[in-house]
Design a protein around this motif. Structure first.
Motif, PDB file in Angstrom:
ATOM      1  N   GLY A 294       0.826  -1.268   0.046  1.00 28.76           N
ATOM      2  CA  GLY A 294      -0.039  -0.120  -0.051  1.00 28.76           C
ATOM      3  C   GLY A 294       0.859   1.225   0.014  1.00 28.76           C
ATOM      4  N   THR A 298       3.316   1.278  -7.564  1.00 28.79           N
ATOM      5  CA  THR A 298       2.797   1.186  -8.858  1.00 28.79           C
ATOM      6  C   THR A 298       2.986   2.612  -9.462  1.00 28.79           C
ATOM      7  OG1 THR A 298       1.017  -0.298  -8.218  1.00 28.79           O
ATOM      8  CG2 THR A 298       0.779   0.312 -10.218  1.00 28.79           C
ATOM      9  N   ARG A 461      -4.785   7.923   4.764  1.00 27.99           N
ATOM     10  CA  ARG A 461      -5.105   6.473   4.901  1.00 27.99           C
ATOM     11  C   ARG A 461      -5.831   6.128   6.124  1.00 27.99           C
ATOM     12  NH1 ARG A 461      -1.785   3.256   1.216  1.00 27.99           N
ATOM     13  NH2 ARG A 461      -2.246   4.215  -0.627  1.00 27.99           N
ATOM     14  N   ASP A 563      -5.750  -4.122  -5.589  1.00 26.88           N
ATOM     15  CA  ASP A 563      -5.829  -2.835  -4.959  1.00 26.88           C
ATOM     16  C   ASP A 563      -7.327  -2.227  -5.280  1.00 26.88           C
ATOM     17  OD1 ASP A 563      -5.336  -0.158  -3.703  1.00 26.88           O
ATOM     18  OD2 ASP A 563      -5.316   0.442  -5.967  1.00 26.88           O
TER      19      ASP A 563
END
Ligand code: ADP
Ligand code: MG
Length: 703
Positions: A294, A298, A461, A563
């Motif tokens: 997390g 990417t 988050r 995800d």
């Protein structure tokens, strides 16, 4: 005789023993000398027999006064031997030794014998018993006393047909026979003090514990040095390969970043800069990107890809599962097609090309025209090829490949990485992993790579709360789960089918699914597992991603990479069956959005191991802490699978306990190579042979 002599040329070793030694992988005299003891027994003096049970094994010596065989359940047998203390007195208690269904033991033990035993004394009723102790029968051969008794005695990894006593005698004889042979010193004097011959002697037959420790340090340093020399030489070799710059100016990247719905974290920015420098440099990039689940790897991968694409190169992105490859394909299409970047996907199940969208929005071309002129490749060749292992094994033709990104590297082996990058001209390589591994392991397993670390999570988050619950609490847990679904969240339910490669009991899965459908009614759920055909799997994931389904009843196929930010609850059934690292990976599927997330570990296993394991996850969400705890509980075995690391296994060093020695060995290896890259000077010749020998050992492991 000499050190490399094959054991079958030594007449004094009985032939059956040669075969047994071979089963242990021991072929030469040297193999035997480096077959190090796994523990020692101080046989100078034995303690009195215990009166209480104990969790630490102890070593005792006594006389067998009685043996008997008990039968139960038809063919099952218990063999019992009663062991009496040598100077037994009124208060001493005999010890009962017990073996279950071990036929050969009863043939070895008889009344009147003296035994050394090693095991944990446990109370069974009123008797103090040792179940399946290690044992050695004492033979009163005075010539051998100094080898087996009245000393610190080595205990070896052994095998059937080869007793400790025989193995120890063979090694002892070998040491004597070799005492006039020159032994090459395989580590630099700046690193080790002492003498290889003495060290080998003392590791097998130490005069004292201090002598053993000193010998061990010498041998561990030598072993680590050899390993680090191999790593450093691989690294030197890789960077000596001719590469070229694969880095565009960054306009494409800027455009991409400007369109992102979030700001990069400082850690992401820092890492992108490190990669940009590597891409621009003349030598090939070999970089490992570590970042907890997390942390946003990417986006970093995309940044690297865009820099290379802008410079006119094709790029490849490889993922370990089809689900993840499809996810990357979808994400990249969404983000990059508007920028005019073309991509295609190649998995075993599917090939597709997106686009064609030959022009950038503002008419700028991604230098693809240059590609075609230089290589004659089709003008519409994809800029990015996304795929699974299929990229390696199927005839995927790359044109002008400039960058290879491997996601979730820990799921691949070194050999696979090599396969994708071993082409000319050499592409840059970026490998990413979410498996946080302790630093000493990084400098070993990934020692030939430069390392970048994302050590910061994106802000905003939601917190992840982890709770272990007994399976009997399912009703309460269910109520909680439904409340979350009601609030608009989605959930994963991981059901305990561990090994995807095992033949899946489709019926059991279907039953599981039916139950969950009822439990969660009227919310919609779907079933996902490895046996579902690829295309269907993809549709199931897509419906979940879109929010059409609220819960996914899944095996660990979603373990890596997946995800879905709205998924905020994860329920793991039979949590005790998973390893710590795997549970952490699974948990990484939630807490990816702004919502507070919940991971519930269901288990009815009350063993201390399971409780400790689950407690770690309740306590921390930091991957490094989890990895350290995992290491403490289990040892680094898994992390260091030889196929993974491409390194020869360690015979004596311990990566955790000897971390400091590893650092010293690494420094020594690097400084030698820095001064003499090809190891040409006379005093370094021996190190070149060391590398060759290590490589030999490595390849025999990998194949
Ligand atoms: P991982 O490192 O596990 O591969 P991902 O790259 O899948 O993580 O990112 C996880 C989620 O976080 C994705 O939805 C991604 O879009 C989002 N994300 C990435 N970077 C940031 C950031 N800087 N701020 C907010 N969200 C981010
Ligand atoms: Mg990822």
């Amino acid at each position: 005789m000499e050190i490399l002599q094959p054991l079958d040329e030594l007449e004094w070793i009985p032939r059956p023993k040669v075969l047994a030694l071979r089963r242990l992988g021991l072929e030469t005299a040297e193999d035997l000398l480096t077959h190090y003891p796994r523990r020692y027994e101080d046989r100078h003096q034995f303690p009195e027999f215990p009166r209480e049970e104990s969790d630490t094994p102890i070593c005792l010596c006594g006389e067998v006064t009685k043996t008997r065989i008990l039968r139960f359940g038809g063919w099952k047998k218990i063999f019992e031997a009663t062991l009496q203390e040598p100077n037994a007195h009124a208060l001493s208690q005999p010890l009962t030794l017990r073996w279950f269904n071990l036929h050969y033991v009863q043939k070895m033990i008889a009344t009147g014998q003296q035994l050394v035993v090693f095991g944990k004394p446990k109370l069974r009723g009123k008797r103090l018993c040792m179940d399946h102790p290690e044992f050695e029968v004492i033979e009163h051969d005075p010539a051998e006393v100094g080898i087996h008794f009245r000393r610190i005695t080595p205990i070896y990894p052994a095998t059937e047909g080869l007793s400790q006593r025989v193995l120890r005698s063979i090694i002892h004889r070998l040491l004597v026979d070799l005492s006039d042979e020159p032994l090459e010193i395989l580590a630099p004097a700046s690193l080790v003090q002492g003498d290889r011959r003495k060290s080998i002697h003392a590791i097998h037959f130490p005069e004292s514990w201090a002598a053993r420790d000193k010998a061990r340090e010498y041998l561990v340093l030598s072993e680590f040095f050899a390993m680090q020399l191999l790593i450093a030489s691989r690294r030197a070799e890789a960077s000596a390969r001719m590469g070229e710059s694969h880095c565009g100016r960054g306009k494409l990247l800027d455009k991409f970043l400007a369109g992102l719905p979030f700001e990069l974290t400082a850690a992401q920015r820092k890492v992108i800069e490190e990669i940009r420098r590597d891409l621009a440099a003349g030598h090939p990039m070999n970089r490992l990107l570590q970042g907890d689940v997390g942390s946003g790897k990417t986006v970093v991968a995309i940044a690297a890809i865009l820099l290379a694409v802008e410079a006119g190169f094709q790029t490849a992105l490889m993922a370990p599962t089809q689900i993840l490859a499809e996810q990357h394909y979808a994400v990249l299409r969404r983000w990059l097609e508007p920028l005019g970047v073309r991509m295609s996907i190649r998995t075993a199940a599917r090939q597709e090309e997106s686009g064609p969208l030959p022009l950038f929005a503002d008419g700028e071309s991604p230098a693809n025209a240059r590609v075609s002129r230089a290589t004659g490749a089709r003008d519409d060749a994809p800029n990015i090829i996304i795929g699974t292992h299929a990229l390696l094994y199927e005839a995927v033709s790359f044109s002008n490949l400039g960058l290879v990104v491997i996601d979730e590297q820990h799921k691949f082996g070194v050999a696979q990485r090599a396969r994708l990058t071993a082409r000319a001209p050499v592409p840059d390589a970026l490998v990413m992993t979410a498996t946080p591994i302790p630093r000493t392991l990084t400098m070993t397993v990934y020692g030939d790579l430069d390392v970048s670390i994302i050590d910061e999570m994106p802000r905003n988050r939601g917190k992840i709360i982890t709770a272990a619950r007994d399976e009997s609490k399912l009703v309460e847990v269910l109520a909680f789960l439904r409340k979350q679904l009601e609030a608009g969240r989605q959930a994963y339910v991981i059901y305990p089918l561990i090994d995807e490669s095992e033949k899946l009991d489709v019926k059991a899965a279907a039953k599981e699914y039916e139950e969950w459908r009822e439990r969660l009614h009227p919310y919609r759920c779907e079933l996902l597992h490895g046996r579902i055909p690829a295309a269907e799997k993809q549709e199931i994931m897509e419906r979940f991603r879109r929010g059409d389904t609220q819960a996914l009843i899944s095996t660990t196929v979603i373990e890596v990479g997946v995800d879905v930010p709205n998924a905020a609850v994860m329920l793991i059934e039979n949590a005790e069956r998973f390893g710590l690292a795997q549970l952490h990976q699974l948990r990484g599927r939630i807490g990816r959005g702004e919502h507070k997330s919940y991971c519930i570990l269901l288990s009815s296993d009350k063993s201390p191991e399971t409780e400790a394991k689950l407690a770690v996850l309740e306590k921390t969400i930091d991957g490094f802490e989890v990895a350290e705890a995992d290491w403490d509980m289990r040892g680094p075995g898994d992390l260091l699978g030889t196929a993974q690391s491409g390194l020869p296994g360690l015979k004596i060093g311990n990566l955790k306990r000897d971390a400091q020695l590893m650092r010293e060995a690494r420094a020594a290896a690097m400084s030698i190579l820095a001064a003499d890259a090809r190891l040409e000077s006379p005093e370094n010749q021996r190190f070149r042979r060391l590398i060759v020998e290590q490589q030999g050992r490595t390849f025999s492991h990998v194949s």
